[in-house]
Motif scaffolding. Structure first.
Motif, PDB file in Angstrom:
ATOM      1  N   UNK A   1      67.505   7.227 -27.842  1.00 55.78           N
ATOM      2  CA  UNK A   1      68.695   8.482 -28.048  1.00 55.78           C
ATOM      3  C   UNK A   1      68.626   9.006 -26.588  1.00 55.78           C
ATOM      4  N   UNK A   2      67.889   8.820 -25.469  1.00 53.92           N
ATOM      5  CA  UNK A   2      67.932   9.378 -24.263  1.00 53.92           C
ATOM      6  C   UNK A   2      69.583   9.103 -23.575  1.00 53.92           C
ATOM      7  N   UNK A   3      70.282   8.041 -24.454  1.00 53.73           N
ATOM      8  CA  UNK A   3      71.574   7.756 -23.890  1.00 53.73           C
ATOM      9  C   UNK A   3      72.603   9.078 -23.935  1.00 53.73           C
ATOM     10  N   UNK A   4      72.214   9.975 -24.757  1.00 59.20           N
ATOM     11  CA  UNK A   4      72.859  11.250 -25.039  1.00 59.20           C
ATOM     12  C   UNK A   4      73.133  11.730 -23.736  1.00 59.20           C
ATOM     13  N   UNK A   5      72.131  11.854 -22.766  1.00 55.37           N
ATOM     14  CA  UNK A   5      72.030  12.539 -21.596  1.00 55.37           C
ATOM     15  C   UNK A   5      72.332  11.349 -20.494  1.00 55.37           C
ATOM     16  N   UNK A   6      71.806  10.245 -20.608  1.00 50.49           N
ATOM     17  CA  UNK A   6      71.991   9.340 -19.359  1.00 50.49           C
ATOM     18  C   UNK A   6      73.203   8.466 -19.282  1.00 50.49           C
TER      19      UNK A   6
ATOM     20  N   UNK B   1      80.423  17.256 -20.714  1.00 44.72           N
ATOM     21  CA  UNK B   1      79.588  18.271 -20.946  1.00 44.72           C
ATOM     22  C   UNK B   1      78.247  18.098 -19.903  1.00 44.72           C
ATOM     23  N   UNK B   2      78.282  18.995 -19.000  1.00 43.83           N
ATOM     24  CA  UNK B   2      77.246  18.750 -17.753  1.00 43.83           C
ATOM     25  C   UNK B   2      76.071  19.523 -18.175  1.00 43.83           C
ATOM     26  N   UNK B   3      74.782  18.631 -17.882  1.00 40.26           N
ATOM     27  CA  UNK B   3      73.494  19.284 -18.254  1.00 40.26           C
ATOM     28  C   UNK B   3      72.743  19.031 -16.945  1.00 40.26           C
ATOM     29  N   UNK B   4      72.302  20.246 -16.241  1.00 38.86           N
ATOM     30  CA  UNK B   4      71.876  20.323 -14.989  1.00 38.86           C
ATOM     31  C   UNK B   4      70.456  20.945 -14.979  1.00 38.86           C
ATOM     32  N   UNK B   5      69.496  20.416 -14.233  1.00 42.86           N
ATOM     33  CA  UNK B   5      68.043  21.037 -14.297  1.00 42.86           C
ATOM     34  C   UNK B   5      67.819  21.335 -12.887  1.00 42.86           C
ATOM     35  N   UNK B   6      67.493  22.719 -12.680  1.00 42.36           N
ATOM     36  CA  UNK B   6      67.282  23.206 -11.514  1.00 42.36           C
ATOM     37  C   UNK B   6      68.446  23.008 -10.601  1.00 42.36           C
ATOM     38  N   UNK B   7      69.605  23.043 -11.185  1.00 41.52           N
ATOM     39  CA  UNK B   7      70.770  22.801 -10.094  1.00 41.52           C
ATOM     40  C   UNK B   7      71.115  21.241  -9.915  1.00 41.52           C
ATOM     41  N   UNK B   8      70.221  20.300 -10.440  1.00 41.41           N
ATOM     42  CA  UNK B   8      70.502  18.889 -10.342  1.00 41.41           C
ATOM     43  C   UNK B   8      70.832  18.310 -11.685  1.00 41.41           C
ATOM     44  N   UNK B   9      71.554  17.159 -11.725  1.00 41.81           N
ATOM     45  CA  UNK B   9      71.952  16.552 -12.966  1.00 41.81           C
ATOM     46  C   UNK B   9      70.752  15.813 -13.411  1.00 41.81           C
ATOM     47  N   UNK B  10      70.682  16.232 -14.829  1.00 37.99           N
ATOM     48  CA  UNK B  10      69.660  16.019 -15.556  1.00 37.99           C
ATOM     49  C   UNK B  10      68.899  14.533 -15.557  1.00 37.99           C
ATOM     50  N   UNK B  11      70.111  13.595 -15.171  1.00 34.98           N
ATOM     51  CA  UNK B  11      69.703  12.169 -15.274  1.00 34.98           C
ATOM     52  C   UNK B  11      69.017  11.813 -14.071  1.00 34.98           C
ATOM     53  N   UNK B  12      69.088  12.768 -12.989  1.00 30.79           N
ATOM     54  CA  UNK B  12      68.493  12.581 -11.780  1.00 30.79           C
ATOM     55  C   UNK B  12      66.971  13.382 -11.525  1.00 30.79           C
ATOM     56  N   UNK B  13      67.016  14.236 -12.508  1.00 27.23           N
ATOM     57  CA  UNK B  13      65.748  15.365 -12.275  1.00 27.23           C
ATOM     58  C   UNK B  13      64.676  15.004 -13.180  1.00 27.23           C
ATOM     59  N   UNK B  14      64.566  14.512 -14.617  1.00 23.62           N
ATOM     60  CA  UNK B  14      63.909  14.347 -15.371  1.00 23.62           C
ATOM     61  C   UNK B  14      63.130  13.126 -15.466  1.00 23.62           C
ATOM     62  N   UNK B  15      62.012  12.856 -16.051  1.00 24.14           N
ATOM     63  CA  UNK B  15      61.413  11.244 -16.271  1.00 24.14           C
ATOM     64  C   UNK B  15      61.936  10.946 -17.435  1.00 24.14           C
ATOM     65  N   UNK B  16      61.478   9.780 -17.855  1.00 25.64           N
ATOM     66  CA  UNK B  16      61.940   9.141 -19.231  1.00 25.64           C
ATOM     67  C   UNK B  16      61.444  10.006 -20.345  1.00 25.64           C
ATOM     68  N   UNK B  17      59.986  10.360 -20.391  1.00 31.16           N
ATOM     69  CA  UNK B  17      59.430  11.408 -21.474  1.00 31.16           C
ATOM     70  C   UNK B  17      60.260  12.530 -21.434  1.00 31.16           C
ATOM     71  N   UNK B  18      60.488  13.192 -20.326  1.00 31.10           N
ATOM     72  CA  UNK B  18      61.045  14.582 -20.395  1.00 31.10           C
ATOM     73  C   UNK B  18      62.611  14.409 -20.817  1.00 31.10           C
ATOM     74  N   UNK B  19      63.251  13.449 -20.627  1.00 31.47           N
ATOM     75  CA  UNK B  19      64.478  13.044 -21.187  1.00 31.47           C
ATOM     76  C   UNK B  19      64.410  13.278 -22.635  1.00 31.47           C
ATOM     77  N   UNK B  20      63.530  12.473 -23.081  1.00 28.88           N
ATOM     78  CA  UNK B  20      63.116  12.313 -24.712  1.00 28.88           C
ATOM     79  C   UNK B  20      62.868  13.792 -25.309  1.00 28.88           C
ATOM     80  N   UNK B  21      62.182  14.702 -24.675  1.00 27.70           N
ATOM     81  CA  UNK B  21      62.073  15.903 -24.894  1.00 27.70           C
ATOM     82  C   UNK B  21      63.519  16.780 -24.948  1.00 27.70           C
ATOM     83  N   UNK B  22      64.087  16.481 -23.784  1.00 28.51           N
ATOM     84  CA  UNK B  22      65.452  17.346 -23.865  1.00 28.51           C
ATOM     85  C   UNK B  22      66.031  16.942 -24.890  1.00 28.51           C
ATOM     86  N   UNK B  23      66.441  15.649 -25.188  1.00 24.45           N
ATOM     87  CA  UNK B  23      67.274  15.291 -26.413  1.00 24.45           C
ATOM     88  C   UNK B  23      66.666  15.647 -27.600  1.00 24.45           C
TER      89      UNK B  23
END
Length: 362
Positions: free
Chosen positions: A123-128, A259-281
């Motif tokens: 389900x991380x594809x929601x972000x990636x 719908x842009x999702x940014x983390x510390x000003x950076x695209x979430x896809x580039x900022x978060x690890x796979x496990x962190x992306x799962x938590x975000x989703x």
């Protein structure tokens, strides 16, 4: 909403099964390939009219059978009346839906009756992935909580199809294209205004959940409408008309929204690890479920496939705590029951063991 009874027949490797779930937490465990995810898939199908794993009906209907059959009794937590939902899907793609004994022809009736949230490792594809999945996320929420949104969306889709047909056939000017643009702009603005309101309502809750799961980051969520901010949609359609005539399709509008999702000003896809992306989703799904409850007073059913995957012990516990706090009925899969059973203290947990398509209540 909660499921009181679930019957599955000829669905993947499950020949016949009947479950009476807990209204709180249900852990479905078994080895890989045993059929545990198929239980979640069956519940999802009752809410969406399709699988989340494949679009090929033949892959879901059990071999040597012409159709799969699903049945459930559901009940809203604040109501005594139960709803009976039956769903049959044939190999040739035909579908039968019955609600309280009456034939229903629209999948939208299933969706309104059975609001489902799904959290899976994939389900991380929601972000990636591209913006289409994020538009679908917005539209699912709006379909359920904004009474007029579905009609706005149908009107917009019909008008967009008409405009694209005129562009493709090179008959835009001859067939009154300017008139269709005016109507399309009105419908598109209505869709976009609803999306803006909906996301504005989610933002505060989103930051709360994201801080719960990923407190080390600052999150920013922003909707890009699908055309330039300083223009109306009518102006954007006019400005892009020459390009659209050359291409043969409409290049601006709600179908191009992001719908842009940014983390510390950076695209979430580039900022978060796979496990962190799962938590975000997971946060996104839980927030949508909470918003649904706040607006309608009803709860979603939450499905979580392979919860332990890609999460350390601390984050597994965070997610389990959030699932409990949601107040929703939850179905979770894992390979071993010991992975999850101890994470839901002071809560009724019902265990279902799946082995080669056979489901047993521990």
């Amino acid at each position: 909403m909660q499921i009181n009874q679930l019957v599955i027949a000829h669905f993947r490797n499950i020949a016949n099964a009947q479950l009476e779930p807990s209204q709180h937490v249900n852990v479905i465990y078994g080895e890989n390939g045993s059929g545990k995810t198929s239980v979640l898939e069956a519940i999802y199908t009752l809410g969406f009219g399709r699988s989340f794993r494949t679009h090929q009906v033949r892959q879901v209907v059990q071999d040597e059978h012409e159709a799969l059959t699903l049945f459930t009794r559901t009940q809203d937590s604040n109501e005594s009346d139960t709803q009976k939902v039956g769903f049959r899907r044939f190999r040739n793609g035909e579908t039968e839906i019955r609600i309280n004994g009456e034939t229903e022809r629209k999948f939208s009736a299933l969706a309104r009756l059975m609001p489902i949230q799904l959290i899976t490792p994939e389900g991380v594809t929601l972000v990636t992935d591209g913006p289409k999945e994020r538009r679908q996320y917005m539209d699912w929420g709006l379909f359920h909580v904004e009474q007029n949104y579905y009609s706005h969306w149908l009107t917009f889709s019909r008008l967009l199809k008409q405009r694209n047909s005129l562009l493709k056939q090179r008959s835009y000017h001859q067939q009154g294209g300017e008139y269709w643009d005016q109507q399309l702009a009105l419908a598109g603005e209505a869709v976009t205004e609803a999306r803006v309101r909906y996301l504005d309502g989610l933002n505060q809750k989103l930051n709360k959940y994201c801080q719960q799961f990923l407190p080390q980051y600052q999150f920013e969520f922003k909707l890009q409408r699908g055309w330039q901010e300083q223009q109306s949609l009518a102006e954007a359609l006019a400005a892009k008309l020459e390009l659209d005539l050359r291409q043969g399709f409409t290049s601006v509008g709600p179908t191009k929204a992001e719908w842009q999702i940014r983390v510390d000003g950076i695209d979430a896809r580039e900022r978060l690890s796979r496990g962190q992306l799962k938590l975000l989703v997971a946060a996104l799904r839980l927030v949508q479920s909470a918003d649904y409850f706040d607006r309608l007073g009803k709860r979603c059913v939450i499905l979580v496939d392979d919860l332990p995957a890609e999460l350390d012990a601390e984050n597994q516990q965070r997610l389990c705590n959030a699932l409990l706090e949601s107040g929703s009925q939850v179905f979770i899969t894992a390979i071993r029951k010991e992975e999850l059973e101890h994470r839901f203290k002071d809560t009724e947990v019902r265990l279902f063991h799946v082995e080669q398509g056979t489901i047993k209540n521990d």
